[in-house]
Motif scaffolding. Structure first.
Motif, PDB file in Angstrom:
ATOM      1  N   THR A 144     -22.984 -35.802 -32.850  1.00 37.72           N
ATOM      2  CA  THR A 144     -23.786 -35.087 -31.849  1.00 37.72           C
ATOM      3  C   THR A 144     -25.069 -35.843 -31.497  1.00 37.72           C
ATOM      4  OG1 THR A 144     -23.004 -33.079 -32.929  1.00 37.72           O
ATOM      5  CG2 THR A 144     -24.734 -32.800 -31.299  1.00 37.72           C
ATOM      6  N   PHE A 145     -25.767 -36.340 -32.518  1.00 41.01           N
ATOM      7  CA  PHE A 145     -27.109 -36.872 -32.258  1.00 41.01           C
ATOM      8  C   PHE A 145     -27.183 -38.391 -32.252  1.00 41.01           C
ATOM      9  CE2 PHE A 145     -27.469 -32.621 -34.055  1.00 41.01           C
ATOM     10  CZ  PHE A 145     -28.191 -31.995 -33.055  1.00 41.01           C
ATOM     11  N   ILE A 185     -34.224 -40.167 -34.665  1.00 40.77           N
ATOM     12  CA  ILE A 185     -33.954 -38.784 -34.241  1.00 40.77           C
ATOM     13  C   ILE A 185     -35.174 -38.224 -33.502  1.00 40.77           C
ATOM     14  CG2 ILE A 185     -33.508 -36.442 -35.114  1.00 40.77           C
ATOM     15  CD1 ILE A 185     -32.054 -37.868 -37.492  1.00 40.77           C
ATOM     16  N   LYS A 235     -37.322 -32.880 -31.296  1.00 39.21           N
ATOM     17  CA  LYS A 235     -36.735 -31.594 -30.860  1.00 39.21           C
ATOM     18  C   LYS A 235     -35.381 -31.323 -31.549  1.00 39.21           C
ATOM     19  CE  LYS A 235     -34.257 -33.387 -26.952  1.00 39.21           C
ATOM     20  NZ  LYS A 235     -34.025 -33.873 -25.732  1.00 39.21           N
ATOM     21  N   ASN A 236     -34.750 -32.356 -32.086  1.00 35.05           N
ATOM     22  CA  ASN A 236     -33.431 -32.144 -32.704  1.00 35.05           C
ATOM     23  C   ASN A 236     -33.497 -31.838 -34.202  1.00 35.05           C
ATOM     24  OD1 ASN A 236     -32.047 -32.537 -30.331  1.00 35.05           O
ATOM     25  ND2 ASN A 236     -32.005 -34.773 -30.575  1.00 35.05           N
ATOM     26  N   LYS A 237     -34.698 -31.885 -34.756  1.00 30.13           N
ATOM     27  CA  LYS A 237     -34.807 -31.695 -36.212  1.00 30.13           C
ATOM     28  C   LYS A 237     -34.263 -30.332 -36.665  1.00 30.13           C
ATOM     29  CE  LYS A 237     -38.689 -32.763 -38.234  1.00 30.13           C
ATOM     30  NZ  LYS A 237     -40.152 -32.775 -38.345  1.00 30.13           N
ATOM     31  N   LEU A 289     -32.120 -28.379 -35.175  1.00 29.95           N
ATOM     32  CA  LEU A 289     -30.656 -28.291 -35.007  1.00 29.95           C
ATOM     33  C   LEU A 289     -29.945 -28.993 -36.164  1.00 29.95           C
ATOM     34  CD1 LEU A 289     -30.560 -29.133 -31.192  1.00 29.95           C
ATOM     35  CD2 LEU A 289     -30.027 -26.923 -32.241  1.00 29.95           C
TER      36      LEU A 289
END
Ligand code: SRM
Ligand code: SF4
Length: 566
Positions: A378-379, A396, A399-401, A403
């Motif tokens: 995904t990331f 990373i 904002k994705n942390k 998730l």
């Protein structure tokens, strides 16, 4: 075949290498037969190609009694300098593990992956598929320079970038050059016949050879356990040069004092431009002077112990026609804990994720493999394997942390672990390792639980103690370089070592020759009680044990275990 200098007989493996036509042997033809195993000479040569023939040790005795063949399979080890992969490579390796191995990927103590349980009929497909991702298994094992290790945390600054570049460069410089690998595993006939080894020569090195590079401020790689340990010396983000230490290595044999673990000894300091040539000279010295008659005396450490570092320095200086400075003084080594979330230096983030024994797999509850795959697909982070068998995901966005935290939580991959669990390393041992005398990885988690309980009982849970267990004295989880080493002695019995330091700059010493698995925790409890009563100020457990000495620790254990301990 005789050795020129001394007329002693060369070891059998030397003969095999010599006769192999640069690592080809009869691997290609034996790959095609219907047997589930290779012949003895080819087993030795296969190591250079990155694979070990193994068998399931759990089933072997019963099968033998029934007159049946052992369950042979292959361990394949990749070569991933600095442990650095891109997300595509990770996803492909993960898929290959499902297809061809026991579906786990195991992070090794040298920042690579091992596949376990690959059948002979799938060996070529697995290795050739690995190579399609521009990852090699060539020289991951065997008597050559192995995977080069460095700090795993993907910190984005000039010095850490340089460490990664150096690790990559050193590793690729010393991959074997013979095209046997390509011919056997990848493109068959299309590979040009080019069988020369300008550096290694026909018989390669006398033994495995390991190189690690780090900075004095972070010895999370246990650099001094390498044949060549490199410290990058820097000031104000500028590389000043390198301190070179030589002769690290841990393997020994119980009750054979002529074999011993050893930490690398400083030999010289050099300016950046000289690094490559110096490494090459040290390798040449080991190639020409290392003991080829006795594999238990063949590592560089024995040469360093016998000749001294001055001898090496003079030889290097003579060859390179330059005098080098003595090594820069390094005060205290430190070990940084990089697990958890950290800003990486360019606004993005990395996370270090704890993987018990480095085993990436799914079980009934904890889905490490699926969870990691989900996050990585995904990331699309960078992926880095560490020398303490953990995994790092980098680049990373902030904002994705959350998730990512959610996916980790959903799959029960937790990072809130006790200190003992955090620093507890175990080698694979049984059932795959042919050299294991006792269990290691399979008893790791229950041992961690038991030790945690005892530390809690004595109010010592905050102590940072590194414990490492191996199934035999070869030292694969670096047990002699931790605060406590638990070393397989005979089935269900261990030797106990204490008094190393957390920073990897002092080896521990044997306090107990033989204690059963059942009594091991009792023995440790005695030491913890003794430590609690007598430690001075904030003294660490390893430092305490080193200060009080081995005899008194043995006496303390004997007080409770009497003749159950030797
Ligand atoms: Fe190791 C042999 C596993 C790091 C010292 N090691 C083996 C073999 C291949 C057994 C064999 O020869 O049949 C093990 C395979 C077991 C299996 O089922 O996977 C094995 N060694 C490992 C790994 C996977 C342990 C781990 O928990 O991750 C590590 C793979 C590293 C890599 O990716 O290259 C591993 N081995 C080490 C280390 C630690 C290090 O390098 O940081 C050491 C101690 C340092 C050193 O080299 O001295 C180490 N392994 C040995 C030795 C002893 C060498 C010696 O000088 O005496 C052996 C046995 C041998 O070479 O004869 C050995
Ligand atoms: Fe095998 Fe011994 Fe290495 Fe453990 S330490 S993997 S038992 S060789």
């Amino acid at each position: 075949m005789k050795k020129n200098m001394s007329s002693t007989i060369l070891s059998k493996v030397e003969q095999v290498k010599n006769d192999s036509d640069y690592l080809a042997g009869k691997i290609a033809s034996q790959l095609q037969n219907s047997k589930s195993f290779f012949e003895e000479n080819e087993i030795q040569l296969l190591k250079f190609h990155g694979t070990y023939q193994q068998f399931d040790r759990d089933t072997a005795t019963e099968l033998k009694q029934k007159g049946l063949e052992k369950e042979f399979s292959f361990m394949i080890r990749t070569r991933i300098p600095g442990g650095i992969l891109d997300y595509n490579q990770y996803i492909e390796l993960d898929s290959l593990a499902n297809q061809f191995s026991n579906s786990s990927l195991r992070i090794t103590t040298r920042q690579t992956f091992q596949f376990h349980g690959v059948l002979k009929k799938n060996l070529k497909k697995t290795i050739s598929n690995i190579s399609k991702m521009l990852i090699t298994t060539y020289g991951a094992c065997g008597d050559v320079v192995r995977n080069v290790t460095t700090i795993a945390a993907p910190i984005k600054d000039i010095i850490h970038e340089k460490l990664r570049k150096d690790a990559e460069k050193i590793s690729s410089n010393f991959v074997p050059k013979s095209t046997s690998y390509g011919q056997i595993w990848i493109n068959g006939e299309k590979y040009e016949y080019k069988k020369k080894e300008p550096l290694y020569g026909k018989c390669y090195l006398p033994r495995k050879f390991k190189i690690g590079i780090t900075i004095p401020e972070d010895n999370s790689v246990d650099v001094l356990t390498n044949d060549i340990a490199i410290f990058l010396i820097h000031k104000n983000s500028k590389v000043l040069g390198y301190n070179i230490a030589i002769g690290g290595g841990l393997g020994m044999t119980h009750n054979k004092p002529e074999t011993f673990p050893y930490l690398a000894k400083p030999v010289l300091f050099c300016k950046p431009d000289y690094l490559e040539n110096i490494l090459e000279e040290i390798i040449k010295i080991q190639r020409d002077f290392g003991d080829r008659t006795n594999r238990k005396h063949a590592r560089l450490k024995y040469l360093v112990e016998e000749k001294g570092t001055d001898w090496f320095k003079k030889k290097i200086e003579k060859e390179l026609k330059t005098n080098f400075d003595i090594p820069k003084k390094i005060n205290n080594l430190k070990v940084i804990d990089h697990l958890g979330w950290h800003e990486q230096g360019d606004g993005k983030w990395y996370i270090g994720i704890f993987i018990p024994s480095g085993r990436i797999k799914d079980d009934k509850n904890i889905k490490i493999k699926s969870g990691l795959r989900d996050i990585i697909k995904t990331f699309k982070p960078s992926v880095i394997l560490s020398t303490d068998q953990n995994i790092f995901l980098g680049d990373i966005q902030e904002k994705n942390k959350d998730l990512i935290n959610k996916i980790l939580k959903k799959n029960l991959i937790v990072n809130e672990i006790t200190k003992i669990n955090r620093w507890f390393l175990a080698c694979p041992a049984l059932p795959t390792c042919g050299l294991a005398l006792a269990e290691a990885e399979r008893v790791r988690d229950s041992l961690v639980n038991k030790i945690d309980k005892i530390l809690l009982k004595h109010n010592l849970s905050d102590e940072k103690i590194s414990i490492r267990i191996t199934g035999c004295p070869n030292g694969c989880a670096r047990p002699y370089a931790g605060d406590i080493g638990i070393i397989g002695r005979t089935p269900n019995h261990y030797a106990l070592y204490t008094g190393g330091d957390f920073e990897g700059s002092r080896l521990n010493r044997k306090i107990v020759d033989k204690v059963s698995y059942e009594n091991l925790v009792l023995a440790l409890e005695q030491l913890f009680i003794f430590f609690k009563k007598n430690k001075i100020n904030k003294e660490g457990f390893g430092d305490f044990c080193n200060r009080v000495g081995t005899d008194i620790q043995f006496e303390k254990i004997k007080e409770i275990l009497n003749d159950k301990v030797q």
